[in-house]
Design a protein around this motif. Structure first.
Motif, short mmCIF file in Angstrom:
data_model
loop_
_atom_site.label_atom_id
_atom_site.label_comp_id
_atom_site.label_asym_id
_atom_site.label_seq_id
_atom_site.Cartn_x
_atom_site.Cartn_y
_atom_site.Cartn_z
N THR A 33 16.65 2.24 -19.08
CA THR A 33 15.22 2.43 -18.39
C THR A 33 14.10 2.83 -19.35
O THR A 33 14.30 3.68 -20.14
N GLY A 34 13.05 2.26 -19.21
CA GLY A 34 11.86 2.76 -19.95
C GLY A 34 12.06 2.12 -21.30
O GLY A 34 12.79 1.66 -21.73
N SER A 35 11.01 2.63 -22.20
CA SER A 35 10.90 2.29 -23.53
C SER A 35 10.11 3.41 -24.24
O SER A 35 9.47 4.36 -23.61
N TYR A 36 10.12 3.43 -25.42
CA TYR A 36 9.40 4.33 -26.22
C TYR A 36 8.06 3.43 -27.10
O TYR A 36 8.43 2.42 -27.66
N PRO A 37 6.88 3.88 -26.77
CA PRO A 37 6.32 5.11 -26.45
C PRO A 37 6.34 5.38 -24.97
O PRO A 37 6.72 4.39 -24.46
N LEU A 38 6.54 6.63 -24.50
CA LEU A 38 6.50 6.89 -23.11
C LEU A 38 5.44 6.54 -22.21
O LEU A 38 4.24 6.82 -22.52
N PRO A 39 5.81 5.83 -21.01
CA PRO A 39 4.67 5.61 -20.07
C PRO A 39 4.11 6.78 -19.44
O PRO A 39 4.53 7.86 -19.53
N PHE A 91 14.04 16.48 -30.00
CA PHE A 91 13.30 16.21 -28.70
C PHE A 91 13.18 14.95 -28.57
O PHE A 91 12.98 14.40 -27.61
N LEU A 92 12.92 14.14 -29.65
CA LEU A 92 12.84 12.68 -29.50
C LEU A 92 14.14 12.01 -29.33
O LEU A 92 14.17 11.10 -28.36
N ASP A 93 15.29 12.62 -29.88
CA ASP A 93 16.61 12.05 -29.34
C ASP A 93 16.84 12.15 -27.92
O ASP A 93 17.34 11.16 -27.47
N TYR A 94 16.61 13.25 -27.36
CA TYR A 94 16.60 13.36 -26.12
C TYR A 94 16.11 12.31 -25.09
O TYR A 94 16.56 11.89 -24.16
N GLN A 95 14.86 12.12 -25.44
CA GLN A 95 14.05 10.86 -24.48
C GLN A 95 14.75 9.57 -24.97
O GLN A 95 15.21 8.67 -23.90
N VAL A 96 14.97 8.98 -26.31
CA VAL A 96 15.32 7.62 -26.40
C VAL A 96 16.69 7.48 -25.87
O VAL A 96 17.10 6.48 -25.53
N VAL A 97 17.66 8.59 -26.27
CA VAL A 97 19.05 8.25 -25.72
C VAL A 97 19.19 8.09 -24.36
O VAL A 97 19.94 7.22 -23.87
N ALA A 98 18.59 8.97 -23.73
CA ALA A 98 18.56 8.97 -22.26
C ALA A 98 18.08 7.60 -21.77
O ALA A 98 18.76 7.00 -20.68
N GLN A 99 17.05 7.11 -22.35
CA GLN A 99 16.44 5.96 -21.78
C GLN A 99 17.33 4.76 -22.21
O GLN A 99 17.52 3.78 -21.28
N ASP A 100 18.05 4.75 -23.51
CA ASP A 100 18.74 3.69 -23.68
C ASP A 100 20.23 3.86 -22.95
O ASP A 100 20.67 2.71 -22.28
N LEU A 101 20.76 4.91 -22.58
CA LEU A 101 22.12 4.59 -21.68
C LEU A 101 21.60 4.36 -20.39
O LEU A 101 22.47 3.86 -19.60
N ALA A 102 20.51 4.75 -19.67
CA ALA A 102 20.07 4.42 -18.65
C ALA A 102 19.55 2.84 -18.39
O ALA A 102 19.21 2.41 -17.21
N VAL A 117 3.44 20.00 -26.36
CA VAL A 117 3.85 20.50 -27.84
C VAL A 117 4.40 19.33 -28.66
O VAL A 117 4.01 19.05 -29.78
N LEU A 118 5.07 18.67 -28.12
CA LEU A 118 5.76 17.65 -28.73
C LEU A 118 5.79 16.04 -28.02
O LEU A 118 6.65 15.60 -28.18
N SER A 119 4.78 15.99 -27.44
CA SER A 119 4.80 14.75 -26.55
C SER A 119 3.91 13.73 -26.79
O SER A 119 4.08 12.70 -26.01
N ALA A 120 2.94 13.68 -27.56
CA ALA A 120 1.80 12.89 -27.85
C ALA A 120 2.65 11.61 -28.17
O ALA A 120 2.17 11.21 -29.48
N LEU A 121 3.53 10.69 -27.63
CA LEU A 121 4.36 9.88 -28.26
C LEU A 121 3.88 8.60 -28.08
O LEU A 121 4.26 7.51 -28.74
N ALA A 122 2.72 8.36 -27.22
CA ALA A 122 2.43 7.02 -26.81
C ALA A 122 0.99 6.56 -27.68
O ALA A 122 0.38 5.71 -27.52
#
Length: 448
Positions: free
Chosen positions: A208-214, A195-206, A12-17
């Motif tokens: 790990t990874g980047s946005y768009p999502l792999p 939902f965007l916040d959840y991904q990018v904040v988790a990545q930033d604190l860890a 639903v809210l995932s086509a981020l790449a």
């Protein structure tokens, strides 16, 4: 909206790449398809609904297809001349159109009070609020033509249905007499921002990874994030992350979903894995199939900002489809302006992080900005599940809405904007059904 992740829900809210895609207009019913048939690619599953007995006499049930949407209508033998439109929630990407009767014991309560009700499948699925608004309006007209013109029409519903309700009462002023959205997406686009916040904040604190999502985000990256933030093994009854980074992530999520409030830590542990699951990439499509393209965190302020200054380090993401984000038109994911002209009573689960409590706060702010907040009463329910209400909570809210519309007696509600009030240990106790104390997620809250 269902609790368990499916591939459809995750999309639903995932086509981020994906690269920026132009806004896609909602599909309009082709002229060549008769209105009593679904649109191409869709089928209908609307089995016969057994009439209910009312004072020894059965209700009258009508079912069919109108303007490409399946519908069910139920009229009690002692019809009081009034109608309730029911707006269902998100169906996902399935191409099967289905109809829900009013839930939480409301169906029986309505017909016993003398109200008729009508519910549409909508002509399309996905996160298509436009389809819900238009199909519900078309069914109200069909009811007037086939049963009789109601003296009053109310609208009630859940989840995405709350988004449909909030936009419907603005789109058709004068049609609806009152509204009962429950667990509703009243903050429109800001749900997808979260939902965007959840991904990018988790990545930033860890780190790990980047946005768009792999492509391997859920399978490979998320487990790394969980370990680095100390989230492994978290449960609602043992909700404390193992390190300071995890605690900061939890506290940012709590802040973004309504602020400090009873049950918030347990709610984070309950929803944490599910929210990571809303991240798989899918090909482009309509806005309803790719809501993530309107999401942004460009101006978001994250709290707390220690031990990591997230506001300085987090990746900022602009909406890939600013046209759909900023338009006032009725789109598949339209804005809610906050301009109701009828009484609104809203219920929301305090610990819901799928459609978080902050939706109520955004709606209150929007209506206050237009000096319409006097028409809105909001009630917090001490539960964590999505749309986890007892029949008593829903029926009480319905009765209060009807009394308000009829007599002008504004019912009581909770203050959703006073952060101190929301954080109080007894917040939500006033309208939470005490007889449901042992059901569902309610034992995760201290007794009132």
């Amino acid at each position: 909206m269902r609790r368990r992740i499916t591939a459809v829900t995750a999309a639903v809210l995932s086509a981020l790449a994906l690269t920026i895609a132009p806004a896609t207009a909602a599909p309009r019913p082709p002229d060549r398809v008769p209105g009593d048939q679904p649109l191409p690619g869709y089928t209908i599953d609307n089995p016969p609904l057994e009439p209910l007995p009312v004072n020894g006499r059965p209700t009258r049930v009508l079912q069919g297809v109108h303007e490409h949407a399946a519908y069910t209508i139920e009229v009690p033998p002692n019809w009081n001349g009034q109608l309730v439109m029911w707006a269902h929630g998100y169906r996902g990407a399935t191409r099967v159109l289905t109809v829900d009767p009013p839930g939480f014991g409301l169906r029986r309560h309505l017909v016993e009070q003398g109200y008729a009700w009508a519910a549409s499948s909508y002509y399309a699925n996905d996160y298509d609020v436009q389809a819900g608004v238009l199909s519900t309006r078309a069914l109200a007209s069909h009811f007037a033509e086939t049963v009789g013109r109601p003296s009053k029409t109310f609208i009630a519903g859940v989840s995405m249905g709350g988004h449909i309700i909030a936009r419907s009462i603005e789109e058709y002023p004068g049609l609806y007499a009152g509204a009962l959205p429950m667990c509703g997406v009243l903050g429109d686009h800001e749900l997808f921002d979260f939902f965007l916040d959840y991904q990018v904040v988790a990545q930033d604190l860890a780190d790990t990874g980047s946005y768009p999502l792999p492509p391997d985000y859920v399978e490979t990256v998320v487990p790394q994030i969980q370990r680095r933030l100390g989230l492994d093994g978290l449960t609602p009854t043992a909700p404390e992350p193992a390190n300071g980074l995890g605690r900061q992530f939890r506290d940012i999520v709590i802040d973004r979903t309504g602020g400090a409030r009873p049950g918030a830590a347990a709610a984070f542990a309950y929803w944490k894995d599910y929210l990571f699951g809303l991240s798989s990439s899918t090909p482009g499509g309509t806005l309803a199939q790719d809501p993530a393209r309107i999401a942004t965190n460009v101006k978001t302020v994250y709290r707390p900002s220690t031990p990591v200054d997230v506001n300085r380090t987090v990746q900022r993401v602009k909406p890939r489809d600013p046209g759909s984000r900023n338009t006032a038109r009725l789109t598949q994911i339209p804005a809610v302006r906050g301009k109701p002209s009828v009484p609104v009573v809203s219920l929301h689960n305090l610990g819901d992080l799928f459609v978080p409590f902050s939706m109520e706060q955004r709606y209150k702010e929007d209506t206050a900005r237009h000096h319409r907040d006097g028409l809105v009463v909001q009630r917090a329910i001490r539960s964590i599940g999505h749309c986890e209400f007892s029949p008593d909570e829903v029926i009480t809210a319905w009765n209060d809405l009807v009394r308000w519309e009829r007599d002008g007696t504004r019912p009581a509600g909770d203050d959703v904007l006073d952060r101190r009030a929301v954080a109080a240990p007894d917040y939500g106790c006033r309208f939470t059904d005490p007889t449901a104390r042992s059901t569902g997620t309610r034992p995760l809250f201290p007794a009132c």
